[in-house]
Design a protein around this motif. Structure first.
Motif: not given
Length: 232
Positions: A152, A154, A156, A158-159, A167-168, A170-172, A174-175
């Motif tokens: 992946h 990731i 900013n 995308k997140a 948040q970034i 957490a997004y990473a 989760q991905a």
């Protein structure tokens, strides 16, 4: 020692040699645009001032003081102002050319490929977490031949957030379908990479070739990418 499953790498200044690749791109620009005929008498000064201003702008971006667009639109104007050269005629053209040339450069930091090979052999799942632009970061990874290592990438964009925002991270995670306790962030930027990860609850390895010191101690502090093999 913790058993990690997911490794999240920063790209610029951690794996991809931004200073060298940027200097090569600026050298191309200096000659192609014949900047010596426009008052920029020293290639060395041109590269040095650009890197200083670019670093400052990205620090401002990390702190939320400016947007990406500001960096793109203003960094060459600021460089020419610092060099006391009037460049209004083609400042935007230089910015476009820089963004065209830079991602085509392929230099990696010493030990980067050996480290990625080692991590791949050990079956770590590798990911990139970067504040850079989507298309440019993808081109850098393709040009330098490292894109295939990562599951992946990731950004900013995308997140919808940038490091050091939680948040970034957490997004990473989760991905990647990862959990903080099995994840390690690896980067060179103390605030964006290290403090961002630590505040989120992830371990963090500070790539620190300049041996900088801060009030807080990272999970790991390494001066060369080879040192990470002793951790992983």
């Amino acid at each position: 020692m913790p058993k990690y499953k997911h490794l999240f790498f920063d790209l610029d200044h951690t794996l991809w040699d931004f200073e060298r690749n940027s200097a090569e791109s600026l050298t191309d620009i200096y000659h192609n645009f014949e900047l010596i005929n426009h008052g920029v008498m020293s290639l060395g000064d041109f590269v040095r001032v650009f890197l200083e201003i670019n670093t400052r702008l990205w620090n401002d971006f990390d702190q939320g003081r400016i947007a990406h667009a500001y960096i793109r639109e203003h960094r060459f104007r600021l460089v020419f102002e610092a060099l006391k050269v009037e460049n209004v005629a083609f400042g935007s053209a230089l910015g476009e050319e820089y963004l065209k040339l830079l991602p085509q450069k392929s230099h990696l930091l010493d030990g980067a490929v050996a480290l990625l090979d080692y991590c791949a052999e050990k079956d770590y799942q590798l990911h990139i977490v970067t504040n850079g632009f989507d298309s440019i970061q993808a081109s850098k990874m393709q040009s330098s031949g490292i894109h295939h290592y990562f599951r992946h990438v990731i950004t900013n964009e995308k997140a919808g957030a940038k490091k050091p925002d939680a948040q970034i991270f957490a997004y990473a995670l989760q991905a990647a379908n990862a959990h903080p306790h099995e994840s390690l962030m690896i980067g060179d930027n103390w605030e964006a990479d290290i403090m961002g990860a630590l505040r989120f609850g992830m371990d963090a390895a500070f790539y620190n070739p300049k041996k900088l010191t801060f009030d807080r101690t990272p999970t790991y502090d390494v001066q060369h990418l080879d040192d990470l093999k002793l951790i992983l």
